[in-house]
Design an enzyme around this catalytic site. Structure first.
Site, PDB file in Angstrom:
ATOM      1  N   GLU A  22       1.198  -1.391   0.100  1.00 58.74           N
ATOM      2  CA  GLU A  22       0.632  -0.301   0.510  1.00 58.74           C
ATOM      3  C   GLU A  22       0.570   1.199  -0.053  1.00 58.74           C
ATOM      4  O   GLU A  22       0.353   2.725  -0.922  1.00 58.74           O
ATOM      5  CB  GLU A  22      -0.665   0.310   0.913  1.00 58.74           C
ATOM      6  N   TYR A  69      -6.671   5.806   3.810  1.00 58.49           N
ATOM      7  CA  TYR A  69      -6.862   5.228   3.154  1.00 58.49           C
ATOM      8  C   TYR A  69      -5.534   3.526   3.836  1.00 58.49           C
ATOM      9  O   TYR A  69      -6.248   2.985   3.036  1.00 58.49           O
ATOM     10  CB  TYR A  69      -6.736   5.528   1.271  1.00 58.49           C
ATOM     11  N   ASP A  78      -9.229   5.424  -1.914  1.00 58.60           N
ATOM     12  CA  ASP A  78      -8.523   5.846  -2.474  1.00 58.60           C
ATOM     13  C   ASP A  78      -8.607   6.650  -3.770  1.00 58.60           C
ATOM     14  O   ASP A  78      -9.894   6.995  -4.121  1.00 58.60           O
ATOM     15  CB  ASP A  78      -7.310   4.740  -2.861  1.00 58.60           C
TER      16      ASP A  78
END
Length: 365
Positions: free
Chosen positions: A40, A123, A141
């Site tokens: 991520e 996020y 996102d």
DNA sequence: GATGCGTGGTC
DNA sequence: TGACCAAGCAT
């Protein structure tokens, strides 16, 4: 259609679709929270194809959270080099150390704690919580914003706080009707492969097109709505390859700001409409240079979010480094943590000096 | 809420 | 080829 039915049908259709259409990606081999976190972090504002090789190398070098926690910042940055947004790498290392210092060997399923770690925003925490821990925490996102801005045919910018809150509410409701780790990735996978930006979206292949308000209204090409993007300002710039008796001149960038703590050859961004030669003059004055410079006829474009610089390269010879610079042998130069654009320029110069035998780095007589 | 922070790909 | 895009975060 009422909201409840919308959520139920979306959860069902997306679960089926994801299970048969998901791509094989290196960070989908398991759901280890550390591996999810690294992916991520790397994927922030960075394309999947570009991340793949960096991810593989990183996992080989720092296979566990504890191995990252005990690594030096230099090693971490070296592994991240070329990926951009280097504060992500520094934050990741700091986060690993904080987890270790809390007496843990792995990330805990604790929203508050995760959110307190550097580099983990709303996020990323949502992604780790939902994908690794299967908790119904939405991860909003760019992909998810685009998907929902179309499903709901949102007339306003979904990146604004109000839009994000609306999307988070719908996403959370859908996550609770299925497996959060499947559905979170399904939203993003749909945005990445089907519900793509502008007019490129593939509505005929979309599992939720019959739920899509923008599709019904024919407005999918205009979603997400948003402000005009800023114009990128173009400028000239000058860079200097200064030959010294044992190598060439490099300097270290200040901590904080652009390319924090990285090495660079001296360079200067021009003012509006300033010529490259004028930049060179100012750079020479800044360095108190008193030698003639040769135009190497090499250029490279440095690209940033708000401006890009066409950088022209000159060379000169000096007996000792100018103010603010250190001397470094040329073979060490290429291995140095240096921004990608500058490194390309230096490599071009080294190739050219090899071809034409310019004796670019020979000692001053 | 606006801005700074990299890099490479696409059409 | 220039404008825009790509799984955000910190300040």
């Amino acid at each position: 259609m009422n909201a409840e039915k919308f959520h139920i049908e979306a959860a069902e259709a997306l679960t089926v679709w994801y299970n048969s259409h998901k791509r094989d990606l290196p960070w989908r081999l398991d759901r280890d929270p550390y591996r999810i976190l690294v992916s991520e972090a790397m994927l922030q504002q960075t394309q999947v194809e570009r991340v793949k090789s960096f991810y593989a190398r990183w996992m080989e070098r720092f296979p566990t959270l504890t191995s990252l926690a005990s690594a030096s910042e230099d090693d971490v940055l070296a592994c991240w080099q070329g990926l951009g947004y280097y504060s992500r790498a520094r934050s990741l290392r700091k986060a690993a150390r904080l987890v270790r210092d809390a007496g843990l060997t792995t990330l805990p399923p604790d929203w508050e704690f995760l959110r307190s770690l550097p580099g983990l925003g709303p996020y990323t925490v949502g992604a780790v919580c939902s994908i690794a821990f299967d908790l119904p925490v939405p991860a909003i996102d760019g992909n998810v914003r685009r998907v929902f801005s179309r499903l709901l045919d949102m007339p306003d910018d979904p990146a604004k706080a109000k839009g994000t809150a609306l999307i988070a509410a719908h996403a959370a409701a859908i996550l609770k009707l299925g497996s959060p780790h499947i559905l979170t990735q399904a939203f993003m996978e749909l945005g990445a492969t089907v519900c793509t930006p502008g007019a490129t979206c593939r509505c005929p292949q979309c599992p939720v097109s019959r739920l899509c308000a923008a599709k019904a209204a024919g407005t999918q090409g205009q979603r997400p709505a948003g402000p005009r993007k800023n114009v990128v300002e173009r400028r000239n710039g000058a860079a200097l390859l200064i030959s010294l008796p044992q190598g060439c001149a490099v300097r270290k960038r200040p901590i904080g700001g652009l390319w924090s703590g990285f090495c660079e050859i001296p360079w200067l961004r021009g003012e509006e409409k300033e010529s490259a030669f004028s930049c060179l003059s100012r750079l020479a004055a800044e360095l108190r240079l008193s030698c003639p410079c040769t135009d190497l006829k090499l250029e490279e474009t440095l690209k940033f979010t708000r401006w890009q610089v066409r950088l022209h390269l000159w060379s000169c010879r000096m007996p000792q480094p100018p103010a603010g610079c250190d001397e470094l042998s040329t073979d060490k130069l290429i291995g140095l943590p240096m921004p990608a654009g500058l490194k390309r320029l230096v490599q071009k110069a080294l190739e050219k000096s090899g071809e034409k035998q310019l004796e670019l780095f020979s000692p001053v007589r």
